[in-house]
Scaffold this active site. Structure first.
Site, PDB file in Angstrom:
ATOM      1  N   LYS A  82       8.468   8.660 -16.694  1.00  0.00           N
ATOM      2  CA  LYS A  82       7.353   8.038 -17.408  1.00  0.00           C
ATOM      3  C   LYS A  82       7.962   7.009 -18.347  1.00  0.00           C
ATOM      4  O   LYS A  82       8.662   7.356 -19.299  1.00  0.00           O
ATOM      5  CB  LYS A  82       6.537   9.069 -18.187  1.00  0.00           C
ATOM      6  CG  LYS A  82       5.357   8.434 -18.923  1.00  0.00           C
ATOM      7  CD  LYS A  82       4.719   9.388 -19.910  1.00  0.00           C
ATOM      8  CE  LYS A  82       3.709   8.632 -20.762  1.00  0.00           C
ATOM      9  NZ  LYS A  82       3.237   9.433 -21.914  1.00  0.00           N
TER      10      LYS A  82
ATOM     11  N   GLY B 254      -2.110   9.686 -29.703  1.00  0.00           N
ATOM     12  CA  GLY B 254      -2.381  10.657 -30.753  1.00  0.00           C
ATOM     13  C   GLY B 254      -3.592  10.362 -31.608  1.00  0.00           C
ATOM     14  O   GLY B 254      -3.880  11.109 -32.546  1.00  0.00           O
TER      15      GLY B 254
ATOM     16  N   ALA C 129      -3.013   8.657 -23.049  1.00  0.00           N
ATOM     17  CA  ALA C 129      -3.035   8.413 -24.493  1.00  0.00           C
ATOM     18  C   ALA C 129      -4.438   8.137 -25.015  1.00  0.00           C
ATOM     19  O   ALA C 129      -5.220   7.404 -24.408  1.00  0.00           O
ATOM     20  CB  ALA C 129      -2.120   7.257 -24.889  1.00  0.00           C
ATOM     21  N   GLY C 130      -4.726   8.762 -26.157  1.00  0.00           N
ATOM     22  CA  GLY C 130      -5.941   8.476 -26.909  1.00  0.00           C
ATOM     23  C   GLY C 130      -7.103   9.417 -26.682  1.00  0.00           C
ATOM     24  O   GLY C 130      -8.092   9.351 -27.407  1.00  0.00           O
TER      25      GLY C 130
ATOM     26  N   ASN D  13      -1.529  15.176 -24.609  1.00  0.00           N
ATOM     27  CA  ASN D  13      -0.643  16.105 -25.306  1.00  0.00           C
ATOM     28  C   ASN D  13      -1.261  16.549 -26.635  1.00  0.00           C
ATOM     29  O   ASN D  13      -1.610  17.701 -26.825  1.00  0.00           O
ATOM     30  CB  ASN D  13       0.716  15.453 -25.524  1.00  0.00           C
ATOM     31  CG  ASN D  13       1.784  16.395 -26.051  1.00  0.00           C
ATOM     32  OD1 ASN D  13       2.978  16.137 -25.937  1.00  0.00           O
ATOM     33  ND2 ASN D  13       1.420  17.516 -26.648  1.00  0.00           N
ATOM     34  N   THR D  14      -1.414  15.590 -27.560  1.00  0.00           N
ATOM     35  CA  THR D  14      -1.812  15.926 -28.925  1.00  0.00           C
ATOM     36  C   THR D  14      -3.142  16.648 -28.992  1.00  0.00           C
ATOM     37  O   THR D  14      -3.318  17.562 -29.814  1.00  0.00           O
ATOM     38  CB  THR D  14      -1.878  14.642 -29.778  1.00  0.00           C
ATOM     39  OG1 THR D  14      -0.649  13.930 -29.643  1.00  0.00           O
ATOM     40  CG2 THR D  14      -2.100  14.969 -31.241  1.00  0.00           C
TER      41      THR D  14
END
Length: 264
Positions: free
Chosen positions: A101, A162, A189-190, A211-212
């Site tokens: 990645k 995040g 992301a986001g 992830n977050t």
């Protein structure tokens, strides 16, 4: 989800369309439980966090082997193409995979990709036999250049890493999907809530990576399960074909033949 509806990334098939990051979980045990609850079959990990020869690295590998998932190393934290290329080469040795990645960060506050360095690094790594998963913006021109550089898929952001904002620019993501109908697209992301994941899957995206939103949730394991189900629901909705929005109401029960209210 129908058993034939598999996600295929670089000739590797997966039953799950959720990719999960492994950073910032409260404990290794919670990470392992979250992986299992989500149903994901691919996880990302940073070379900078998991040193192959350290106890932390050994513990991580034990967890991954127990979970039976595939590792997608990333170049998180890299600010230049040269740094990302070197990190990718080390990750290939440590994790024994040609998947990478690719992240080349160009702006500190938003962690927006440096698209110029990203294309440069992608071209070098693809020529060196890597299967590149580029973390990019939703820009059509950049996407085209990444594909020309040798990338077999694209990973556009929905919002800054995040941030949990969901889709900042639905028009751009829809345009990207329409412009590259045959290219695997993974929103990366986001995303902050399961509804965000369902929304991008309903647009026709092939998968999501997050992830977050899971690791920082009050209950990461339950949140991982929620995201897994949301991704599946969004995919099923896309395959089923959602109704076209209307400006006016349309009765769900036909009025023709109703037993009351006819002319006198």
């Amino acid at each position: 989800m129908p058993p034939t509806d598999l996600l295929t990334l670089y000739d590797v098939a997966s039953r799950s369309r959720l990719l999960l990051g492994t950073a910032r979980f409260p404990s290794p045990a919670i990470l392992g439980d979250a992986i299992h609850a989500s149903g994901c079959e691919i996880v990302t990990v940073s070379l900078r966090r998991e040193a192959g020869g350290s106890r932390a690295g050994e513990s991580f590998w034990s967890l991954i082997r127990a979970a039976g998932v595939r590792v997608l190393p990333n170049t998180a934290g890299c600010r230049t193409a040269k740094e990302a290329i070197a990190t990718a080469q080390m990750a290939r040795e440590v994790f024994e995979t040609d998947w990478i990645k690719l992240e080349v960060i160009g702006e500190e506050d938003t962690l927006q990709p440096d698209v110029f360095g990203l294309v440069e690094a992608a071209k070098t790594l693809a020529a060196d036999g890597f299967r590149v998963f580029p973390y990019t913006t939703d820009d059509l021109v950049v996407a085209e250049k990444l594909l020309d550089a040798g990338c077999g898929l694209l990973m556009p952001w929905a919002a800054p890493i995040g941030s949990g904002r969901g889709v900042n620019n639905p028009f751009a993501l829809r345009a990207l999907r329409a412009h590259f109908p045959g290219v695997p697209l993974v929103v990366d992301a986001g995303l902050g809530a399961p509804s965000h994941a369902a929304a991008v899957m309903e647009m026709g995206y092939d998968a999501v990576l997050l992830n977050t939103a899971v690791s920082r949730a009050g209950d990461p394991v339950t949140m991982a399960r929620a995201f897994g189900q949301a991704v599946e629901a969004g995919r099923l909705a896309f395959r089923a074909g959602a109704m076209t929005p209307r400006d006016m109401a349309e009765p769900s029960t036909p009025v023709i033949g109703r037993p009351f209210g006819g002319a006198a």
